[in-house]
Write an enzyme that holds these catalytic residues in place. Structure first.
Site, PDB file in Angstrom:
ATOM      1  CD  GLU A 175       2.349   7.691  -3.480  1.00  0.00           C
ATOM      2  OE1 GLU A 175       1.174   7.479  -3.122  1.00  0.00           O
ATOM      3  OE2 GLU A 175       2.671   7.903  -4.675  1.00  0.00           O
ATOM      4  CG  PHE A 210       0.620  18.658 -14.144  1.00  0.00           C
ATOM      5  CD1 PHE A 210      -0.726  18.341 -14.003  1.00  0.00           C
ATOM      6  CD2 PHE A 210       1.544  17.617 -14.229  1.00  0.00           C
ATOM      7  CE1 PHE A 210      -1.138  17.015 -13.959  1.00  0.00           C
ATOM      8  CE2 PHE A 210       1.135  16.302 -14.184  1.00  0.00           C
ATOM      9  CZ  PHE A 210      -0.207  15.988 -14.047  1.00  0.00           C
ATOM     10  CD  GLN A 211       1.752  15.399 -10.823  1.00  0.00           C
ATOM     11  OE1 GLN A 211       2.967  15.411 -10.954  1.00  0.00           O
ATOM     12  NE2 GLN A 211       1.036  14.288 -10.828  1.00  0.00           N
ATOM     13  CB  VAL A 220      -5.562   3.142  15.687  1.00  0.00           C
ATOM     14  CG1 VAL A 220      -6.631   4.055  16.261  1.00  0.00           C
ATOM     15  CG2 VAL A 220      -4.177   3.595  16.114  1.00  0.00           C
ATOM     16  CG  PHE A 232     -11.763   2.379  19.705  1.00  0.00           C
ATOM     17  CD1 PHE A 232     -11.252   1.623  20.735  1.00  0.00           C
ATOM     18  CD2 PHE A 232     -11.645   3.762  19.766  1.00  0.00           C
ATOM     19  CE1 PHE A 232     -10.620   2.218  21.819  1.00  0.00           C
ATOM     20  CE2 PHE A 232     -11.020   4.364  20.844  1.00  0.00           C
ATOM     21  CZ  PHE A 232     -10.506   3.595  21.875  1.00  0.00           C
TER      22      PHE A 232
HETATM   23  C1  TPP Z   1      -7.271   7.597   9.746  1.00  0.00           C
HETATM   24  C2  TPP Z   1      -8.271   7.530  10.861  1.00  0.00           C
HETATM   25  N1  TPP Z   1      -9.589   7.686  10.600  1.00  0.00           N
HETATM   26  C3  TPP Z   1     -10.486   7.614  11.602  1.00  0.00           C
HETATM   27  C4  TPP Z   1     -10.096   7.385  12.888  1.00  0.00           C
HETATM   28  C5  TPP Z   1     -11.129   7.289  14.016  1.00  0.00           C
HETATM   29  N2  TPP Z   1     -11.185   5.859  14.448  1.00  0.00           N
HETATM   30  C6  TPP Z   1     -10.499   5.390  15.492  1.00  0.00           C
HETATM   31  S1  TPP Z   1     -10.693   3.750  15.727  1.00  0.00           S
HETATM   32  C7  TPP Z   1     -11.744   3.651  14.428  1.00  0.00           C
HETATM   33  C8  TPP Z   1     -12.413   2.337  14.077  1.00  0.00           C
HETATM   34  C9  TPP Z   1     -11.463   1.278  13.656  1.00  0.00           C
HETATM   35  O1  TPP Z   1     -12.218   0.238  13.123  1.00  0.00           O
HETATM   36  P1  TPP Z   1     -11.612  -1.174  12.892  1.00  0.00           P
HETATM   37  O2  TPP Z   1     -10.314  -1.067  12.196  1.00  0.00           O
HETATM   38  O3  TPP Z   1     -12.629  -2.042  12.278  1.00  0.00           O
HETATM   39  O4  TPP Z   1     -11.288  -1.651  14.389  1.00  0.00           O
HETATM   40  P2  TPP Z   1     -12.348  -2.027  15.538  1.00  0.00           P
HETATM   41  O5  TPP Z   1     -12.345  -0.892  16.501  1.00  0.00           O
HETATM   42  O6  TPP Z   1     -13.665  -2.276  14.897  1.00  0.00           O
HETATM   43  O7  TPP Z   1     -11.792  -3.271  16.137  1.00  0.00           O
HETATM   44  C10 TPP Z   1     -11.921   4.890  13.823  1.00  0.00           C
HETATM   45  C11 TPP Z   1     -12.810   5.143  12.665  1.00  0.00           C
HETATM   46  C12 TPP Z   1      -8.709   7.248  13.118  1.00  0.00           C
HETATM   47  N3  TPP Z   1      -8.221   7.032  14.322  1.00  0.00           N
HETATM   48  N4  TPP Z   1      -7.824   7.302  12.091  1.00  0.00           N
END
Ligand code: TPP
Ligand code: MG
Length: 578
Positions: free
Chosen positions: A50, A112-113, A382, A467
């Protein structure tokens, strides 16, 4: 057959231009999904989680500006929507979430739920109400839709499953709701105050954001009159950067030195439709004029001397006649020259590294940019994919860029692409996915296949939460917990019925992307990219420099000198410390 509450809801959605609903069915939602089936025309866009339904709706609404809809069953079903709804609400895009609920007679008994969706969704919505009786329909759903459209955010209607199935009130008629765009501009006195500041200032800089959508001509006209360099926040990139001789790039943690400099060296700052959050990047001691249609957002990042409540378009139209055109272009010329140098360095970086192995993500992003269609829609995860998207994807007024730029959630790119592609058949949709991000909602690859969505997924597979590693390094912390032991993503894609190919040599990239982009269906390109890419903010603060040094010291102390050497080799050339 009697008309049910759900029938009236579906008729209202249909009359209001809604063509699809993203979600996963379930007992409490059955009345609604059955009404969809009987009515036809509105399609059920089945996802595998979802959260993806909410992100898909956010992606669609972000692209079209029209209402997009997601739905989920009671308890855990609608709870899963929540992160995607936060994203939609914070991006200011209109989404209606239909949250089915446990039977009304059971509420309050830890049934439930049972959850309390009005409480859970309160923070991620502009409207969130529980339906108790059939007589509330269709008025309740109309109010929710109007709130989403006019307040630009998420509206949640919480509906006990049996209410969907109840007879609709006698004579209930479907309403036809569409967003209306009022003219919103400040009063004359405020405009005169702004003009006075701007006419008196020598060097003016503009910081432009997503509020510049639909106001490109106004932005350029104001920059011309003020001879002002235009810096943008990430969400403004797609609306600000193209056909813009005043562009000096992005500011912020993943921005350019030129963007930072233009803000630092100004005598007055004009903020146009931006809620750019990082306070250390604002200039100190200069007058600030801020234009925002949501007046309550003004002044929350930097003290503002002249608040202007209005849309960028209407406000600039009203302000321009009061501005005395500046003739001194020294500030503008200095900043645009700085930008050209920074841009040149970044382009050179991508060029110089085109033969490296593993591949350099700059080169990968620049190649995607070169090969993608003129009107492609990109979604960026991100993580470091955002950095590469910000730096290497060229916008042109027709291309679009969708991301989780305000909420900053991982795993946004694939589900947002689902919503974009579903609403834009025939348009090229390309994700810049992280390996961490892709794996987080990996099941949505199956959605691409099931829903026949020809999304092109490009994975920046660096085997790490890269990152986060950068953040750790900048904070003086030894990287820990960031390794990803990945499977063969291309193989998984093929098993799920997609075209899938792995690229680990630079020479293969172009052909692989061309094949994927040309493929008549969903495709995944798993690109093995270099892990240690240091992309520091344009201004290194003492704390950050100290942090970096600390990282070096600690890494050596912990015996992990090899990693440090690799880091230095691949990145130090890139540092933009000026
Ligand atoms: C849901 C969520 N969990 C954790 C984070 C913290 N966070 C930001 S960037 C990132 C790493 C992303 O890794 P990846 O998708 O492999 O991209 P990379 O930076 O390695 O290119 C994390 C864990 C976040 N922003 N959102
Ligand atoms: Mg990664």
């Amino acid at each position: 057959m009697a008309t049910t509450v759900a029938d009236v809801m579906v008729a209202t959605l249909k009359a209001s231009g809604v063509r699809r609903v993203y979600g996963i069915p379930g007992d409490s939602l059955n009345g609604f999904t059955d009404a969809l089936r009987r009515a036809g025309e509105i399609t059920w866009e089945h996802v595998r989680h979802e959260e993806a339904a909410a992100f898909a709706a956010a992606g669609e609404a972000g692209l079209t500006g029209e209402l997009a809809v997601c739905a989920a069953s009671c308890g855990p079903g609608n709870l899963h929507l929540i992160n995607g709804l936060f994203d939609a609400n914070r991006s200011g895009v209109p989404v209606l979430a239909i949250a089915a609920h446990i039977p009304a007679v059971e509420i309050g008994g830890e049934y439930f739920q049972e959850t309390h969706p009005q409480e859970l969704f309160r923070e991620c919505s502009v409207y969130c109400e529980l339906a108790s009786v059939p007589d509330q329909f269709p008025r309740l759903v109309e109010m929710a839709m109007r709130a989403a459209l006019q307040r630009r955010g998420v509206a949640v209607v919480v509906i006990p499953g049996e209410v969907f199935l109840a007879d609709a009130p006698h004579g209930a008629q479907p309403a036809r709701l569409r967003a209306v765009s009022p003219v919103v501009r400040p009063d004359q006195e405020s405009l005169a105050a702004a003009a006075q500041v701007l006419n008196a200032a020598g060097r003016v800089t503009i910081l432009a954001g997503a509020g510049c959508a639909g106001a490109h001509d106004q932005l350029i006209a104001l920059a011309a009159a003020l001879q002002a360099p235009v810096v943008h926040a990430f969400r403004g990139k797609e609306f600000v950067e193209y056909d813009n001789p005043y562009d000096v790039g992005m500011t912020g943690l993943i921005g350019f030195g030129s963007g930072y400099r233009a803000m630092e060296h100004c005598d007055a700052l004009v903020m146009l439709g931006t809620d750019f959050p990082y306070r250390p990047f604002f200039p100190e001691g200069v007058p600030v004029i801020q234009v925002d249609v949501r007046g309550e957002r003004i002044g929350r990042r930097v003290p503002v001397d002249v608040p202007l409540v209005g849309t960028v378009r209407d406000t600039v139209d009203a302000l321009l006649p009061l501005i005395t055109a500046k003739t001194d272009a020294a500030h503008l010329n200095r900043m645009t020259a700085h930008y050209r140098r920074a841009r040149g360095r970044l382009d050179k970086l991508a060029r110089d590294r085109r033969n490296d192995s593993p591949l350099h993500p700059q080169y990968v992003a620049a190649t995607i940019d070169r090969l993608a269609a003129d009107d492609a829609v990109f979604t960026a995860d991100v993580g470091t994919p955002c950095i590469w998207a910000a730096r290497y994807l060229r916008m042109n007024g027709r291309r679009r860029l969708v991301g989780s730029f305000s909420h900053g959630s991982m795993a946004n790119a694939l589900p947002q692409a689902i919503g974009v592609q579903a609403s834009q058949p025939g348009r090229q949709v390309v994700t810049l996915s992280g390996d961490g991000g892709l794996a987080m909602l990996l099941g949505e690859l199956i959605t691409l296949r099931q829903q026949r969505l020809p999304v092109k997924v490009v994975v920046f597979n660096n085997g790490a939460l890269s990152f986060v590693e950068l953040e750790m390094k900048a904070g003086g912390i030894v990287t820990y917990g960031t390794d990803l032991d990945n499977p063969d993503f291309a193989g998984i894609a093929r098993a799920a019925g997609l075209f899938g190919v792995m690229v680990d040599k630079a020479g293969q990239l172009e052909d692989a992307l061309k094949e994927a982009f040309g493929h008549d269906g969903p495709a995944l390109v798993d690109v093995r990219t270099a892990r240690q890419e240091l992309s520091l903010p344009p201004k290194l603060t003492y704390g950050q420099i100290k942090g970096f040094t600390l990282y070096a010291t600690r890494t050596i102390l912990s015996g992990d000198g090899g990693e440090l050497v690799e880091l230095a080799k691949t990145n130090l050339r890139e540092l933009d410390v000026e």
